[in-house]
Design a protein around this motif. Structure first.
Motif, PDB file in Angstrom:
ATOM      1  N   GLY A 185      24.986  73.485  38.839  1.00 51.95           N
ATOM      2  CA  GLY A 185      24.809  72.146  38.290  1.00 51.95           C
ATOM      3  C   GLY A 185      23.924  72.134  37.060  1.00 51.95           C
ATOM      4  N   ASP A 186      22.680  72.553  37.164  1.00 54.59           N
ATOM      5  CA  ASP A 186      21.825  72.579  35.973  1.00 54.59           C
ATOM      6  C   ASP A 186      21.386  73.999  35.612  1.00 54.59           C
ATOM      7  N   ARG A 187      21.932  74.968  36.303  1.00 49.33           N
ATOM      8  CA  ARG A 187      21.662  76.384  36.003  1.00 49.33           C
ATOM      9  C   ARG A 187      22.629  77.198  36.863  1.00 49.33           C
ATOM     10  N   PRO A 188      22.777  78.501  36.642  1.00 45.78           N
ATOM     11  CA  PRO A 188      23.654  79.284  37.515  1.00 45.78           C
ATOM     12  C   PRO A 188      23.119  79.279  38.940  1.00 45.78           C
ATOM     13  N   PHE A 205      28.404  79.896  39.682  1.00 46.01           N
ATOM     14  CA  PHE A 205      27.876  79.195  38.508  1.00 46.01           C
ATOM     15  C   PHE A 205      28.088  77.686  38.631  1.00 46.01           C
ATOM     16  N   VAL A 206      29.292  77.313  39.043  1.00 47.15           N
ATOM     17  CA  VAL A 206      29.600  75.878  39.147  1.00 47.15           C
ATOM     18  C   VAL A 206      28.603  75.194  40.072  1.00 47.15           C
ATOM     19  N   ALA A 207      28.309  75.867  41.184  1.00 42.91           N
ATOM     20  CA  ALA A 207      27.444  75.250  42.187  1.00 42.91           C
ATOM     21  C   ALA A 207      26.058  74.919  41.649  1.00 42.91           C
TER      22      ALA A 207
END
Lengths: 460, 460
Positions: free
Chosen positions: B244-247, B240-242
């Motif tokens: 940025g603007d969505r999962p 998820f973190v990766a």
């Protein structure tokens, strides 16, 4: 991009934070001396229920929530917004802000362009309006359609014709015919009643708070709900998503306070319900703050999301999470209309690129998310994915999670049942019960709306 | 950055994927005709236990896991790595790759620079080595110190002097004195034994898989562990973190297969344990894939993370998650030495910028995370934060989560206790039991290392 390249708070929308508030009592008194008084009147729905009070817009304009907007809009500005959702200065803005009065009252006031009037709330001075233009609203039904869109003209996101059941459409539909446009200045800062006072953090305060906390990545969460655990997980996940190369720093909850749809939670419970999440440790208080914005929600899904972007960028957030049915009611819009806007733009509204990509757009960045639901096999809230246009996501897990809708949950609560721990934090439920006792019902009713219109959130 | 600006797979490290494998049987036969045979011998520890087999490096080089590295290194190249962790071509690379033989054996071979030799594994042809240089290794203790660092020279991350208890240091410490440097070509592709075969996806296969799945954001997960739920949540959160603007789209698990530290899980259980996560739906199979790399782990924390970046960029990942004590054993390095590297560089090793920022560095981007632990109040795995240098995070929640260490969990299992569901998925535990039955013990022992050295993962 390096993670500290764009630390919070971002610059305000339009570059400068509006703060049209005269705090010095002497200055304020001399500013209002001799002015014609215009009482701020609520907009009423067809059954006489109050559906909006423009004082909320006055507060949000003057305190900079809507920066760079400084006042109620002229005809040209409204036309520019309806054409391409931009102010005359070119900055993106989604909704016309109109100070409307009826013809007879306007005649009796005897004011004209160039005059400044004193806007009073329940008879007490609140703000001045320097009349730049007096203009006549077009047919209100057409106006409301132009604001929200129609299935013919806005095929990419509008699925159903708007009607009187849509509270936002109804606000524009119910406006009075004469608009007074011009700059707003608050001359008598109101005192907020309990519990609103501690959540009133206008942009200059909120931005200072963010800076003081040292937050670099702040995700805004839009709410008009008492949080169930699905909301909490959405916030926790969205904060992580926003980080990009590490977890984000904080969630800035911003509750929309004002007239709402019957069946929504009452404002006091929304604020204290979110507050309970950090008060009882579900969020560390150094990662979570609850604030409010005065606004009679328009339920405009993608358009409302644009307003939310403006408000939360001004409040100091770097990111804004958008979930399914963002700021929506009914099935007028596509459930992922907001994600459509923030990934492709909305060409039929004159927005040809996503708001954070376009020139004179927003600096705040979106976090686009689908739904979360509790998966008993995984033992956690899992991601169900989202889809719009040709973009499709698969669910995170391969099980069959239990979807709990907000309306179902409201049904459980009204039956007097305490929701299971996996659905709602007990401390949040206690907040609902507290305000249930105050108002005799846990949700917004016509009676609540009338009391709210009478009492408002402030004292002058 | 627009989210589709850098879709997976990224270009290989160094720009070109190495694939030095002759598949045509006739061509392979003519390539090896008349060559002097050199048997690949394991590196042995002081007690005679096998701690490395260079065949794993041969495979990883030839199949492109270490692209752009094409062979064993010359003295100049090794010196360049020890000076600034760069190949002679300038591309970042953390470890010397050395094909070492002892002096007597070298003399008996009668080969010299310019010759090509046939490397055999258990007597069967595996690869050719075109000898570019024969060079003499320096004092092996100093060499091993130079590879890993010392508390004096590398204060920012090394906390304790390396010694023979550190398996990676021991590998370099135990090398034979003569190095044969030069390009490697596999001339006899080995067949992988069960269960390794289905996890063997070298870069060209893995990259095709990523492209076919349509993944844009792929987060690599380094593992030498059977996953407990903490690992699973780390993967789910990091993906998820990766975004940025969505999962993000998927997790690419890459298990390091080779000699390990006694007490680690056995390789078969590691692979099948991770596989169980998608087989039993904890990850949707369209969001998760399990692969392997042959490598005798060096436990080099920040340096190992750099190698992991190289391997996983070559495998097609866009991001790499790094947690606490990444690829570490003991307390030689700072627990967040890897995060230090990926946010500041490691100047004392000649790396003056983070690997994904520096020229001729990696394209894969880091996801830096601290620990997760189960919080009974929150009812979920919650984030405990991380800290290194002057960077400090607070925990996500305000409660006191229960930290479960991997070693504690291994202790529970060896007592014959099934870990609670909130700690380990029952289907993953079943995998441990399956391989426990095969080897008589659930963890790596000297006996397992000897069987592994005898059997290896392949047949020729």
């Amino acid at each position: 991009m390096h993670r500290d390249a764009m630390p919070a708070p971002l610059e305000p929308h339009g570059g400068r934070l509006v703060y049209n508030v005269i705090e010095d009592r002497d200055k304020a008194e001399s500013a209002v001396r001799g002015l014609t008084k215009v009482e701020i009147e609520p907009t009423l729905g067809p059954d006489g229920a109050p559906i909006r009070n423009p004082y909320r817009e006055i507060m949000s304009i003057a305190y900079g929530f809507f920066s760079p907007v400084e006042g109620f809009m002229t005809r040209n500005e409204v036309e520019s917004i309806l054409k391409e959702r931009r102010l005359l200065s070119g900055w993106l803005f989604p909704f016309p802000l109109v100070f409307d009065v009826d013809e007879e009252r306007f005649k009796s006031l005897g004011v004209k362009e160039g005059d400044t009037v004193l806007l009073t709330l329940k008879g007490k001075p609140l703000a001045t309006l320097k009349i730049e233009e007096v203009w006549k609203l077009p047919d209100r039904k057409e106006f409301a359609d132009a604001v929200f869109g129609t299935p013919d003209r806005n095929r990419e996101v509008v699925k159903k014709r708007f009607d009187e059941k849509h509270p936002g459409w109804l606000i524009y539909r119910s406006m009075k015919p004469i608009a007074l446009a011009g700059k707003i200045t608050v001359v008598n800062s109101p005192r907020f009643k309990d519990p609103y006072g501690r959540f009133w953090m206008p942009p200059h305060v909120s931005r200072e708070y963010v800076a003081k906390k040292g937050w670099k990545i702040v995700v805004a969460h839009q709410t008009r709900n008492v949080p169930h655990i699905g909301h909490e997980m959405l916030m926790k996940r969205a904060m992580f998503v926003a980080g990009g190369d590490r977890p984000g720093d904080a969630v800035l909850v911003n509750a929309i306070i004002g007239a709402k749809r019957p069946g929504d939670y009452v404002d006091e419970a929304i604020l204290e319900g979110h507050e309970a999440l950090n008060k009882f440790g579900y969020f560390h208080p150094d990662r979570h703050v609850v604030t409010m914005t005065l606004w009679d929600m328009r339920y405009g899904n993608p358009l409302e999301s644009l307003l939310h972007g403006v408000i939360r960028q001004n409040l100091g957030a770097t990111h804004h999470m958008f979930g399914r049915d963002h700021a929506a009611t009914g099935d007028y819009y596509d459930p992922y209309a907001t994600q459509y806007l923030w990934t492709r733009g909305l060409p039929s509204y004159g927005i040809n690129e996503p708001p954070h990509v376009t020139d004179k757009g927003l600096k705040i960045r979106p976090v686009n998310l689908g739904e979360f639901a509790y998966c008993p096999k995984c033992g956690e809230y899992t991601y169900l994915g989202m889809s719009y246009g040709d973009y499709k996501e698969v669910a995170l897990c391969g099980h069959t999670p239990e979807r709990i809708s907000g309306s179902f949950l409201r049904g459980v609560i009204i039956e007097g049942l305490k929701p299971p721990k996996v659905v709602m934090r007990p401390e949040v439920y206690d907040v609902i019960v507290k305000w249930w006792r105050v108002y005799g019902y846990p949700y917004v009713t016509d009676r609540y709306l009338k009391i709210k219109e009478q009492e408002l959130e402030v004292e002058l």
